[in-house]
Design a protein around this motif. Structure first.
Motif, PDB file in Angstrom:
ATOM      1  N   GLY A 291      -6.556  19.843 -52.292  1.00 15.58           N
ATOM      2  CA  GLY A 291      -7.729  19.149 -51.657  1.00 15.58           C
ATOM      3  C   GLY A 291      -7.811  19.220 -50.287  1.00 15.58           C
ATOM      4  N   ALA A 292      -6.923  19.881 -49.601  1.00 21.39           N
ATOM      5  CA  ALA A 292      -6.625  19.640 -48.113  1.00 21.39           C
ATOM      6  C   ALA A 292      -6.329  21.101 -47.553  1.00 21.39           C
ATOM      7  N   ALA A 293      -6.997  22.010 -48.005  1.00 21.54           N
ATOM      8  CA  ALA A 293      -6.655  23.267 -47.535  1.00 21.54           C
ATOM      9  C   ALA A 293      -7.200  23.809 -46.260  1.00 21.54           C
ATOM     10  N   GLN A 294      -8.556  23.424 -45.993  1.00 21.00           N
ATOM     11  CA  GLN A 294      -8.984  23.612 -44.773  1.00 21.00           C
ATOM     12  C   GLN A 294      -8.656  22.976 -43.529  1.00 21.00           C
ATOM     13  N   PRO A 295      -8.285  21.770 -43.780  1.00 18.56           N
ATOM     14  CA  PRO A 295      -7.953  20.732 -42.583  1.00 18.56           C
ATOM     15  C   PRO A 295      -6.325  21.248 -42.550  1.00 18.56           C
ATOM     16  N   SER A 296      -5.763  21.649 -43.437  1.00 17.11           N
ATOM     17  CA  SER A 296      -4.078  22.093 -43.335  1.00 17.11           C
ATOM     18  C   SER A 296      -3.991  23.491 -42.423  1.00 17.11           C
ATOM     19  N   GLY A 304       0.232  25.703 -33.661  1.00 19.41           N
ATOM     20  CA  GLY A 304       1.113  27.055 -33.205  1.00 19.41           C
ATOM     21  C   GLY A 304       2.063  27.452 -34.541  1.00 19.41           C
ATOM     22  N   LEU A 305       1.726  26.821 -35.574  1.00 16.12           N
ATOM     23  CA  LEU A 305       2.616  27.029 -36.760  1.00 16.12           C
ATOM     24  C   LEU A 305       1.843  28.247 -37.740  1.00 16.12           C
ATOM     25  N   LEU A 306       0.662  28.358 -37.473  1.00 16.16           N
ATOM     26  CA  LEU A 306       0.049  29.435 -38.362  1.00 16.16           C
ATOM     27  C   LEU A 306       0.442  30.903 -37.999  1.00 16.16           C
ATOM     28  N   GLU A 307       0.484  31.253 -36.605  1.00 15.12           N
ATOM     29  CA  GLU A 307       1.105  32.457 -36.221  1.00 15.12           C
ATOM     30  C   GLU A 307       2.335  32.763 -36.754  1.00 15.12           C
ATOM     31  N   ILE A 308       3.266  31.866 -37.024  1.00 10.04           N
ATOM     32  CA  ILE A 308       4.462  32.086 -37.574  1.00 10.04           C
ATOM     33  C   ILE A 308       4.562  32.253 -39.012  1.00 10.04           C
ATOM     34  N   LEU A 309       3.883  31.389 -39.954  1.00 10.91           N
ATOM     35  CA  LEU A 309       3.739  31.407 -41.268  1.00 10.91           C
ATOM     36  C   LEU A 309       2.779  32.717 -41.715  1.00 10.91           C
ATOM     37  N   ALA A 315      -4.351  35.371 -36.315  1.00  7.49           N
ATOM     38  CA  ALA A 315      -5.043  36.349 -35.316  1.00  7.49           C
ATOM     39  C   ALA A 315      -6.541  36.367 -35.812  1.00  7.49           C
ATOM     40  N   TYR A 316      -6.857  36.348 -36.966  1.00  7.19           N
ATOM     41  CA  TYR A 316      -8.222  36.414 -37.643  1.00  7.19           C
ATOM     42  C   TYR A 316      -8.985  35.197 -36.844  1.00  7.19           C
ATOM     43  N   LEU A 317      -8.424  34.128 -37.156  1.00  6.89           N
ATOM     44  CA  LEU A 317      -9.074  32.809 -36.628  1.00  6.89           C
ATOM     45  C   LEU A 317      -9.122  32.571 -35.142  1.00  6.89           C
ATOM     46  N   THR A 318      -8.142  33.179 -34.462  1.00 11.52           N
ATOM     47  CA  THR A 318      -8.132  33.324 -32.955  1.00 11.52           C
ATOM     48  C   THR A 318      -9.433  34.119 -32.417  1.00 11.52           C
ATOM     49  N   LYS A 319      -9.481  35.253 -32.990  1.00  9.35           N
ATOM     50  CA  LYS A 319     -10.514  36.108 -32.706  1.00  9.35           C
ATOM     51  C   LYS A 319     -11.993  35.860 -33.014  1.00  9.35           C
ATOM     52  N   GLN A 320     -12.062  35.417 -34.154  1.00  9.99           N
ATOM     53  CA  GLN A 320     -13.547  34.852 -34.849  1.00  9.99           C
ATOM     54  C   GLN A 320     -13.863  33.505 -34.186  1.00  9.99           C
ATOM     55  N   GLY A 321     -12.749  32.793 -34.137  1.00  6.20           N
ATOM     56  CA  GLY A 321     -13.096  31.471 -33.376  1.00  6.20           C
ATOM     57  C   GLY A 321     -13.846  31.447 -32.137  1.00  6.20           C
TER      58      GLY A 321
END
Length: 596
Positions: A291-296, A304-309, A315-321
């Protein structure tokens, strides 16, 4: 021009909703007390009721508190946990609930699981339960006894299991040791200091109605702050997985990071690469299935952990964001809808979020017509191709606009072409799972985002390929056989957690449909199908009526159509009245029987 205007208005409304959602899930990582109040009150309930007893009580100077005064009663504990606690107590051992379950109970939330700690050693614990319930001792560095009972897993640890720490940690503990502390309290204090975060260091003795708090964990719960028991750099160096747990707890409970934690994550972020792949998978599943996928994902991105995991998703979120805002992206909308149907009480499974990830990656790689995407999702949901196409054509007139995943819905697609393109999309999705399970495929996909970092880490197990192949495989068979389809539209969470292919397929379809068109209502579908059948019957009756007319009859088809429809409506009303009369008669008969 009207169609374009409608699309623009729909897109504008979608982005306004996304901005509100972004504000709602906004985090503050520095513990200054300036956390956004709206983030505390998510759709699944307030995490700390302003009128709660915990919020009114001064807990800063007390180590032992009456649980009842904090609103925590023994009746709130699960039946399985009670059985373990009472059994240990009956044998003369002390037993406590400890950790996150105490924290969640104080927040009036159902715990994900229950942890118990006891004065018995692990062999004594196993001996206590092995005859009645399956139990086993697992773990080397952090050994525990797992007890299986009543479809529940209870983890039991022992005070006798001492965990050796670093020299820095031992020096810190020696300096923090309470000067006046009874031996029994010293044991509890020592164990509390081996925990990861203050909010997880609470002990609850339900027999004496006492909560033990040696690190002001209650105060941090009240202030919605996450702090480590020992200096964060030492804690995260000792166990790098605590970095991921910090994100998981903060995202689920909307806690703010202390400055110390924020600094430690920044300095030690790459240490997560030393964590085993299975452990990373487990931690990510805890983040995304409860129940916490989006905030996680949002929090992983911001620290800065998503670019490692998950470098592709980062990259997608950075570009589209940069274009639309992070929470306006299709990925975050998918995760938001996943959160709407998942919780600690009713979690989903890793197969669902992996399936959504590969579904989305396939669309980023090769954008599709909205009708194709919605038809595939509708087929996964209904399990019947005729129903799926009919519902898709009804709902897809003004879909939410997503770039780059969805193409402009301009040209008409015939049913035959639609079937072919749906099958091709399903095959593409099956192939996309390699991006999450194979480092070479990941690097190849990252070429679409030049300049973006890629750690090359893959932690999704390879056996997930076969599961995804089953979920999205056989689509051509579903289309050709036109099977009966799903009869119940309630989620079977027991089957979902067991990685049942049909249940996972149904849930993934539901989430994608709600992401693209905002609403999935099988009752609406049933009504539209009924209207469709009624229309076919009217046309059939009209055809028969026209054939029966004499050749020189000048009655128009419109007049015949009106007469046929009126006759059918009259028959329908007569049937409804007859059914209603039968129900009334049955009720009266039941009353007469009751009187007798």
């Amino acid at each position: 021009m009207d169609g374009i205007s409608i699309r623009r208005n729909s897109l504008l409304l979608s982005r306004l909703k996304s901005l509100l959602s972004l504000k709602r899930f906004r985090h503050s990582f520095v513990g200054t007390g300036a956390q956004d109040k709206s983030s505390v009150n998510r759709s699944k309930g307030s995490h700390l009721n302003p009128d709660s007893k915990l919020g009114k009580m001064d807990t800063s100077q007390r180590t032992q508190l009456d649980s009842r005064k904090l609103g925590l009663y023994s009746s709130m504990i699960s039946e399985a946990s009670w059985l373990v606690l009472k059994s240990l107590q009956a044998r003369g051992f002390k037993a406590y609930l400890v950790g996150g379950c105490v924290r969640d109970l104080l927040l009036n939330r159902k715990p994900k699981d229950y942890d118990i700690i006891t004065t018995a050693n692990l062999k004594q614990v196993k001996k206590q339960f092995y005859r009645s319930y399956p139990s086993q001792i697992v773990g080397r560095r952090f050994p525990i006894c797992i007890v299986h009972l009543k479809n529940t897993v209870i983890e039991v640890s022992s005070f006798e299991t001492a965990v050796e720490g670093t020299i820095e940690k031992e020096k810190f503990l020696a300096a923090q040791k309470p000067p006046t502390c009874q031996k029994s309290d010293l044991v509890l204090w020592r164990d509390s200091m081996s925990r990861d975060f203050t909010v997880n260091s609470l002990f609850f003795n339900p027999f004496e109605h006492k909560i033990y708090d040696y690190a002001n964990g209650l105060g941090d719960i009240k202030s919605l702050k996450l702090r480590t028991l020992i200096p964060a750099h030492i804690s995260f160096t000792e166990d790098s997985a605590r970095i991921l747990r910090a994100v998981r707890i903060a995202a689920r409970l909307c806690l703010s990071f202390s400055k110390e934690i924020e600094s430690a994550i920044s300095d030690l972020s790459f240490s997560v690469l030393s964590i085993s792949q299975s452990r990373i998978m487990m931690e990510l599943n805890y983040m995304l299935s409860y129940g916490a996928a989006q905030p996680s994902i949002s929090l992983l991105q911001r620290v800065g952990l998503l670019e490692i995991l998950l470098p592709f998703h980062a990259a997608y979120l950075t570009k589209q964001g940069r274009k639309y805002g992070e929470n306006s992206t299709m990925l975050m909308k998918l995760l938001y809808n996943l959160d709407r149907l998942s919780s600690c009480e009713q979690p989903s499974d890793s197969g669902v979020w992996v399936g959504l990830f590969v579904f989305h990656m396939a669309l980023v790689d090769k954008p599709q017509h909205p009708l194709v995407v919605f038809s595939l999702a509708s087929l996964l949901y209904y399990g019947n191709w005729k129903a799926a196409v009919h519902f898709a054509r009804l709902q897809i007139e003004v879909p939410i606009s997503f770039e780059p995943e969805l193409l402009e819905a301009t040209a008409f697609i015939s049913d035959r072409e639609l079937a072919e393109r749906v099958i091709q999309l399903a095959i593409l999705i099956q192939e996309s799972v390699h991006i999450l399970t194979n480092a070479d495929s990941l690097h190849e996909m990252m070429e679409n985002f030049p300049g973006s970092a890629c750690s090359g880490l893959v932690f999704v197990p390879k056996n997930m390929r076969s599961f995804i192949a089953k979920v999205f495989g056989g689509i051509d068979g579903l289309i050709k056989r036109n099977t009966q389809g799903r009869t119940s539209f309630d989620i079977n969470y027991d089957m979902l957690q067991k990685c049942d292919v049909k249940e996972s397929r149904f849930v993934i379809g539901k989430i994608v449909m709600e992401t693209i068109c905002c609403v999935v209502d099988h009752e609406v579908m049933a009504q539209s199908e009924e209207d469709h059948v009624e229309k076919e019957l009217v046309e059939k009756q009209l055809s028969c009526a026209c054939e029966s007319l004499p050749a020189n009859n000048m009655t128009s088809n419109d007049d015949v159509f009106t007469r046929v429809k009126r006759e059918m409506q009259q028959k329908k009303e007569e049937q409804q009245l007859a059914t209603k009369k039968q129900k009334v008669d049955k009720t009266e008969d039941d009353r007469d029987v009751a009187k007798l």
